[in-house]
Write a protein that holds these residues in place. Structure first.
Motif, PDB file in Angstrom:
ATOM      1  N   ASN A 168       3.092  -5.508  10.228  1.00  9.74           N
ATOM      2  CA  ASN A 168       4.038  -4.509   9.717  1.00  9.74           C
ATOM      3  C   ASN A 168       5.172  -5.105   8.904  1.00  9.74           C
ATOM      4  OD1 ASN A 168       2.490  -2.668  11.065  1.00  9.74           O
ATOM      5  ND2 ASN A 168       3.886  -2.402  12.781  1.00  9.74           N
ATOM      6  N   HIS A 183       7.215  -4.416   0.156  1.00 10.20           N
ATOM      7  CA  HIS A 183       7.982  -4.430  -1.089  1.00 10.20           C
ATOM      8  C   HIS A 183       9.125  -5.444  -1.042  1.00 10.20           C
ATOM      9  CE1 HIS A 183       9.856  -1.791   1.757  1.00 10.20           C
ATOM     10  NE2 HIS A 183      10.930  -1.661   1.031  1.00 10.20           N
ATOM     11  N   ASP A 201       1.783  -9.749   0.418  1.00  9.10           N
ATOM     12  CA  ASP A 201       0.395  -9.729  -0.044  1.00  9.10           C
ATOM     13  C   ASP A 201      -0.078 -11.100  -0.524  1.00  9.10           C
ATOM     14  OD1 ASP A 201       1.561 -10.000  -2.501  1.00  9.10           O
ATOM     15  OD2 ASP A 201       1.072  -7.996  -3.220  1.00  9.10           O
ATOM     16  N   GLY A 218       3.298   2.130  11.144  1.00  8.16           N
ATOM     17  CA  GLY A 218       3.840   0.859  11.621  1.00  8.16           C
ATOM     18  C   GLY A 218       5.101   0.441  10.878  1.00  8.16           C
ATOM     19  N   GLN A 219       5.266   0.928   9.638  1.00  5.63           N
ATOM     20  CA  GLN A 219       6.446   0.552   8.864  1.00  5.63           C
ATOM     21  C   GLN A 219       7.724   1.126   9.485  1.00  5.63           C
ATOM     22  OE1 GLN A 219       6.717  -1.351   5.829  1.00  5.63           O
ATOM     23  NE2 GLN A 219       4.786  -2.082   6.656  1.00  5.63           N
ATOM     24  N   VAL A 254      13.017   1.270   3.759  1.00  7.36           N
ATOM     25  CA  VAL A 254      11.633   0.886   4.016  1.00  7.36           C
ATOM     26  C   VAL A 254      10.646   1.938   3.498  1.00  7.36           C
ATOM     27  CG1 VAL A 254       9.957   0.358   5.817  1.00  7.36           C
ATOM     28  CG2 VAL A 254      12.293  -0.512   5.987  1.00  7.36           C
ATOM     29  N   PRO A 294      11.295   3.407  -0.663  1.00  2.00           N
ATOM     30  CA  PRO A 294      10.888   2.469  -1.723  1.00  2.00           C
ATOM     31  C   PRO A 294       9.372   2.298  -1.824  1.00  2.00           C
ATOM     32  CG  PRO A 294      12.649   1.523  -0.416  1.00  2.00           C
ATOM     33  CD  PRO A 294      12.241   2.792   0.274  1.00  2.00           C
ATOM     34  N   GLN A 295       8.683   2.381  -0.698  1.00  2.00           N
ATOM     35  CA  GLN A 295       7.224   2.260  -0.755  1.00  2.00           C
ATOM     36  C   GLN A 295       6.583   3.552  -1.227  1.00  2.00           C
ATOM     37  OE1 GLN A 295       5.200   0.223   2.575  1.00  2.00           O
ATOM     38  NE2 GLN A 295       7.233  -0.011   3.428  1.00  2.00           N
ATOM     39  N   ARG A 308       6.448   4.146  -5.133  1.00  2.00           N
ATOM     40  CA  ARG A 308       5.334   3.587  -5.904  1.00  2.00           C
ATOM     41  C   ARG A 308       4.130   4.512  -5.901  1.00  2.00           C
ATOM     42  NH1 ARG A 308       6.848  -2.488  -5.022  1.00  2.00           N
ATOM     43  NH2 ARG A 308       8.956  -1.878  -4.555  1.00  2.00           N
ATOM     44  N   LYS A 362      -5.179  -2.999  -7.115  1.00  2.00           N
ATOM     45  CA  LYS A 362      -4.460  -3.632  -6.010  1.00  2.00           C
ATOM     46  C   LYS A 362      -5.124  -3.306  -4.680  1.00  2.00           C
ATOM     47  CE  LYS A 362       0.276  -4.725  -6.997  1.00  2.00           C
ATOM     48  NZ  LYS A 362       1.632  -4.565  -6.494  1.00  2.00           N
ATOM     49  N   ILE A 413      -4.412  -5.037  -1.167  1.00  2.00           N
ATOM     50  CA  ILE A 413      -2.954  -5.000  -1.111  1.00  2.00           C
ATOM     51  C   ILE A 413      -2.510  -3.555  -0.901  1.00  2.00           C
ATOM     52  CG2 ILE A 413      -0.873  -5.425  -2.443  1.00  2.00           C
ATOM     53  CD1 ILE A 413      -2.662  -7.501  -4.008  1.00  2.00           C
TER      54      ILE A 413
END
Ligand SMILES: Nc1ncnc2c1ncn2[C@@H]1O[C@H](COP(=O)(O)OP(=O)(O)OP(=O)(O)O)[C@@H](O)[C@H]1O
Ligand SMILES: [Mg+2]
Lengths: 248, 246
Positions: free
Chosen positions: A93, A97, A141, B141-142, B160, B163-164, B167, B240, B245
């Motif tokens: 986890n 970013h 990554d 999990g984040q 957290v 920002p993800q 994208r 990706k 990724i």
């Protein structure tokens, strides 16, 4: 006799009709290293997740250094708890970013109120300590699973927790990457950190833990010195489980 | 064939009215950009409200959900009339100040602002849904990792999750933006001479559709590159994912 750092009484948790924890009593002493083993579904993860209240227990009490953090059916002093208890997950986890350093720094800055400079310095120090001194600017990554997991450990340590929880932190790793992570945990144990680690690594449990706990069906079935629990278990279910594990 | 070209591609008419249509297109652009930016912000606010944790905040979530459902379920044209008619009436009855009821901010006419408000209200709801999908696409999990580090729900969202999610939501938001840009033409019903209305004005004078054709090409000059850009972004993200990724 000093006060236990974690004191759990009659901890319960159900999901709907499924009783996952059915009355856990557990005291952990400062500096103690405890390994938790048990079959899949026995409630090991749930126990850890209840300890830092990622799951809300259904009943019982949890105290941290004498301060109640769960009681009367609700969380109390949640912020303090989360600050004192670090957790490392099976799936790492990491924040994808952010670079390794940023991963380790972010909560230091936002939660602990440290300056960015101070935090980054500490992050680099910790990353160095887990053997990643040359990867401080990499993004997750670009790191192997084992490296990611070590960043995750550094990230939890950066908050200066009193207790570290590890939930099968090597289970998602390729075999050749396991050792690096276990070495870090071993070092941590030797430095006097209080640790609760759910693990399938019997070698690690035997060698590093002060106490091994066997859980099954939502209760602690047996606990004691690792040599006793693993080498000479007194309960049938423990024997069965260890037999199964060895047979694999 | 000759007649066809005459009707749609009369270069003389295009040349004579180029400035007029371009002026309309300048309104289209401004409506799109101001409405687009405000929709982005309003949508994010709605998405966050809808995602607030805890039992006590359930009413806030319900209101946000009801709003999103309602605004996605009625035509933008109707919202445009509701806003222009409603605000105008409220201002003339003195319920709200005239500056608010008949907005002429930054020297732009009130139909422009009625349109912008209606577009924001409607597209904010669409974009809230896009944000939500983005937030939900971030692995559980984040949040847990963030919370276990002592972050509050708000901090976990801000540093957290969002920002993800951003994208993941850029391509669908751009798609919404393309739709929004086309929908700005609806504001012409309030008398704003944007691209389509400019083309119609020329048509009613000349009985020739060439100015409308010009309008179409002006739209395409923006929407086609945008659509290609979205495709490229999606392809990049897929690559990706193929490399494992997140
Ligand atoms: N969020 C949830 N909702 C419903 N059931 C759950 C949830 N989390 C866990 N469970 C159930 O609770 C039981 C105990 O789960 P837990 O993850 O604690 O087991 P575990 O001992 O960690 O197992 P493993 O070794 O497979 O990780 C399982 O039966 C699981 O399916
Ligand atoms: Mg588990």
């Amino acid at each position: 006799m000093t006060e236990p750092i974690i004191s759990i009484r009659d901890l319960r948790k159900s999901y709907g009709d499924l009783d996952v924890l059915t009355g856990i009593d557990l005291d952990i002493d400062r500096g103690e290293v405890v390994c938790v083993i048990g079959p899949s579904g026995s409630g090991k993860s749930t126990l850890l997740r209840c300890i830092n209240l990622l799951e809300e227990p259904g009943g019982g009490t949890i105290a941290l250094s004498g301060t109640t953090v769960f009681g009367d059916g609700k969380p109390q002093n949640l912020d303090e708890l989360r600050r004192e208890v670090g957790m490392v997950f099976q799936q790492f986890n990491l924040f994808p970013h952010m670079s390794a350093t940023e991963n380790v720094s972010i909560a230091q800055v936002k939660v602990r109120g440290r300056s960015r400079k101070e935090a980054d310095e500490k992050s680099r120090e910790l990353l160095d300590r887990v053997g990643l001194g040359d990867k401080v600017d990499e993004y997750p990554d670009r790191l192997s699973g084992g490296q990611q997991q070590r960043v995750a450990i550094a990230r939890a340590l950066a908050m200066d927790p009193e207790v570290m929880l590890f939930d099968e932190v090597t289970s998602a790793l390729d075999p050749e990457l396991v050792k690096g992570v276990l070495d870090v945990m071993r070092g941590l144990a030797e430095s006097g950190m209080t640790m609760i680690s759910v693990t399938h690594e019997m070698g690690f449990a035997r060698e590093v833990s002060d106490r091994t706990i066997f859980m099954d069906g939502g209760v602690i079935v047996e606990q004691g010195k690792p040599d006793d629990v693993l080498g000479n278990p007194s309960h049938e279910r423990t024997k069965q489980f260890l037999g199964l594990v060895l047979a694999n | 064939m000759e007649a066809f070209f005459q009707t749609y591609f009369d270069f003389q008419i295009i040349e004579d009215n180029f400035g007029y249509v371009l002026e309309g297109f300048w309104y289209t652009i401004r409506l799109s950009i101001v409405g687009g930016i405000l929709s982005l912000i309003w949508g994010l606010i709605l998405a966050v409200l809808r995602q607030l944790p805890g039992r006590g905040l359930a009413p806030v979530r319900w209101v946000a959900i009801a709003y999103i459902d309602a605004l996605r379920g009625v035509p933008l044209l109707l919202v445009i009339f509701l806003i222009s008619g409603g605000l105008g009436a409220l201002a003339s009855e003195g319920v709200i100040p005239e500056g608010l009821g008949i907005p002429r901010w930054f020297g732009l006419p009130d139909p422009f602002w009625y349109g912008t408000i209606a577009i924001t209200l409607t597209y904010g709801a669409y974009m809230a849904e896009v944000y939500r999908a983005g937030i939900e696409a971030v692995p559980r999990g984040q949040v847990e990792a963030a919370r276990s580090l002592g972050m509050s729900h708000g901090q976990a969202m801000r540093f957290v999750i969002v920002p993800q999610a951003v994208r993941k939501v850029v391509p669908p938001l751009l798609n919404d933006f393309i739709a929004l840009m086309k929908d700005t033409s609806l504001v012409s019903v309030l008398g704003l001479v944007e691209t389509v209305q400019a083309g119609r004005d020329v048509y009613s004078e000349t009985f020739n559709a060439s100015a409308l054709t010009l309008g179409a090409f002006l739209f395409l000059a923006v929407t086609i590159p945008l659509a290609r850009f979205v495709d490229w972004l999606i392809k990049k993200q897929d690559m990706k994912i193929q490399r494992g990724i997140p």
